[in-house]
Design a protein around this motif. Structure first.
Motif, short mmCIF file in Angstrom:
data_model
loop_
_atom_site.label_atom_id
_atom_site.label_comp_id
_atom_site.label_asym_id
_atom_site.label_seq_id
_atom_site.Cartn_x
_atom_site.Cartn_y
_atom_site.Cartn_z
N LYS A 24 0.85 -1.19 0.00
CA LYS A 24 0.00 0.00 0.00
C LYS A 24 0.88 1.24 0.00
N LYS A 25 0.36 2.29 -0.57
CA LYS A 25 1.11 3.54 -0.61
C LYS A 25 1.45 3.98 0.82
N GLY A 26 2.70 4.35 1.03
CA GLY A 26 3.11 4.80 2.36
C GLY A 26 3.76 3.72 3.20
N MET A 27 3.62 2.45 2.77
CA MET A 27 4.26 1.36 3.51
C MET A 27 5.76 1.33 3.20
N ALA A 28 6.56 1.07 4.21
CA ALA A 28 8.00 0.95 3.99
C ALA A 28 8.27 -0.22 3.04
N PRO A 38 11.59 -1.94 2.12
CA PRO A 38 13.04 -2.08 2.20
C PRO A 38 13.64 -2.74 0.96
N GLU A 39 12.90 -3.65 0.34
CA GLU A 39 13.41 -4.33 -0.85
C GLU A 39 13.58 -3.33 -2.00
N ASN A 72 16.46 -0.84 -1.14
CA ASN A 72 17.76 -1.47 -1.26
C ASN A 72 18.16 -1.65 -2.72
N LYS A 111 4.95 -8.24 -6.55
CA LYS A 111 5.03 -9.65 -6.91
C LYS A 111 3.84 -10.00 -7.80
N LEU A 132 -3.13 -14.71 -0.93
CA LEU A 132 -2.09 -14.00 -1.67
C LEU A 132 -1.74 -12.62 -1.14
N ALA A 133 -2.69 -11.93 -0.47
CA ALA A 133 -2.41 -10.58 0.01
C ALA A 133 -2.76 -10.45 1.49
N ASN A 134 -1.97 -9.68 2.22
CA ASN A 134 -2.33 -9.31 3.59
C ASN A 134 -2.87 -7.88 3.51
N PRO A 135 -4.18 -7.70 3.77
CA PRO A 135 -4.80 -6.38 3.54
C PRO A 135 -4.24 -5.27 4.43
N VAL A 136 -3.52 -5.64 5.48
CA VAL A 136 -2.94 -4.61 6.35
C VAL A 136 -1.86 -3.83 5.60
N ILE A 137 -1.09 -4.54 4.78
CA ILE A 137 0.05 -3.88 4.14
C ILE A 137 -0.03 -3.87 2.62
#
Lengths: 278, 81
Positions: free
Chosen positions: B12-16, B18-19, B22, B42, B68-73
């Protein structure tokens, strides 16, 4: 009941790799721990291999890389548990039996929607997430955990005590719904659900590397509001014996050397709980 | 009939991310100075055999919610090929 009568189910799936140490820790304390594959609970095995959650008084989901950590760490295991034995698990939890998840097991409990358990025993969808570490790396290092609130897995650990337990994970950053972090954090604090927080050697809530993943509020482990479901990223089963600690060769032979390390209290606590409650 | 769909899972927009961050760093170190932002996502290419073409999207949405998706992130998008 007596410790020797307690049956602990240590569940495994393809890719689990901490089941032996977890079962070992329970067996050292006198409990009857059995390592079983998820298929033994779902009935996809020979008759003599079939098991039911009702055969046990404690369920442990150990660490590892179940199903290769594909999709998201713990997601495939959680989806399989939910679809096959979700109802049995809800009943097990509501009867007050302890459910523990360590590392990958914590990820499974979060993906299952049983942690943090704010919207009932098992939410339809995950309520929080354990996401990729801020460092974008697998972090394997000793971590220090301050015990802030007691759950059934920590009854023997004094509140305020700092324990040394190793962390080893790539996806351990506890993440709350975007924009609602304060609301969720407030609920976790009000319900006394934050069991362990990462600290530095001075007991301060430090950043990396003492907080190995960037977890919000330095959270290392949380329980459900009732306190009988508990998940944590660090590994108590890798801190059971003194000789498992990184500095044990430097301290062996000293009169202060204790035989056991801090992780033993995790296993002792939950067995005490089962003995007194059932 | 056989139907293929690409399911893309993104943060989601605003989520960190790191991949993504990097990878941006690595590309910059490799000399790709024009790269300003990298996002990781993915894609699953799913092939279904079904007689019920109009409900395929609903079925795939259910797959996203269940695994397939975790709605939190994350959020997902479905593209029938």
């Amino acid at each position: 009941m007596k410790v020797k009568d307690i049956r602990v189910c240590v569940l495994r799936l393809e890719g689990t790799n901490c089941e032996e140490e977890t079962a070992y820790s329970f067996r050292q304390l006198g409990a009857d721990a059995e390592i079983i594959h998820l298929k033994q609970l779902t009935g996809d095995v020979r008759e003599d291999e079939k098991r039911s959650l009702g055969d046990y008084q404690c369920l442990m989901i150990p660490g590892g890389f179940s199903s290769g950590d594909y999709v998201r760490a713990g997601a495939i295991w959680a989806a399989r548990v939910k679809s096959a034995i979700g109802g049995d698990l809800i009943e097990f939890i509501e009867d007050g039996y302890p459910v523990g998840g360590i590392c990958n097991g914590f990820q499974v409990l979060v993906e299952l929607g049983v942690l943090p358990g704010l919207g009932g025993t098992m939410a339809a969808e995950p309520e929080i997430a354990l996401t990729i570490n801020d460092s974008d790396r697998f972090e394997c290092r000793p971590t220090l955990l301050e015990h802030e609130n007691t759950c059934v897995f920590t009854g023997s650990i004094p509140v305020g005590m700092i324990s040394l337990m190793p962390s080893a994970h790539a996806e351990g950053k506890l993440t709350l719904p975007l924009g609602e972090e304060d609301k969720y954090l407030g609920k976790l604090i009000d319900n006394n659900q934050i069991v362990f927080r990462y600290v530095d050697p001075d007991g301060e809530y430090s950043g990396y590397p003492w907080n190995p993943n960037g977890s919000i509020y330095n959270i290392a482990g949380i329980c459900n509001p009732e306190g009988n479901v508990f998940g944590m990223m660090p590994h108590p089963e890798r801190a059971y014996e003194r000789l498992m600690l990184p500095d044990w060769t430097r301290n062996t032979g000293s009169s202060n050397a204790e035989e056991y390390a801090d992780g033993r209290l995790y296993f002792a606590s939950v067995l005490d709980y089962v003995c007194s409650k059932f | 009939m056989m139907i293929q769909a690409d399911v893309t899972i993104r943060l989601k927009k605003g989520m960190a991310d790191p991949e993504g961050a990097n990878t941006l760093k690595a590309l910059t170190l490799l000399g790709f100075k024009n790269v300003k932002h990298v996002e990781s996502m993915k894609t699953f290419r799913i092939t279904l055999e079904t007689d019920d073409a109009k409900n395929v999207e609903d079925e795939i949405s259910e797959m996203c919610r269940k695994l397939l998706a975790n709605p939190v992130i994350q959020e997902y998008s479905i593209k029938i090929l």
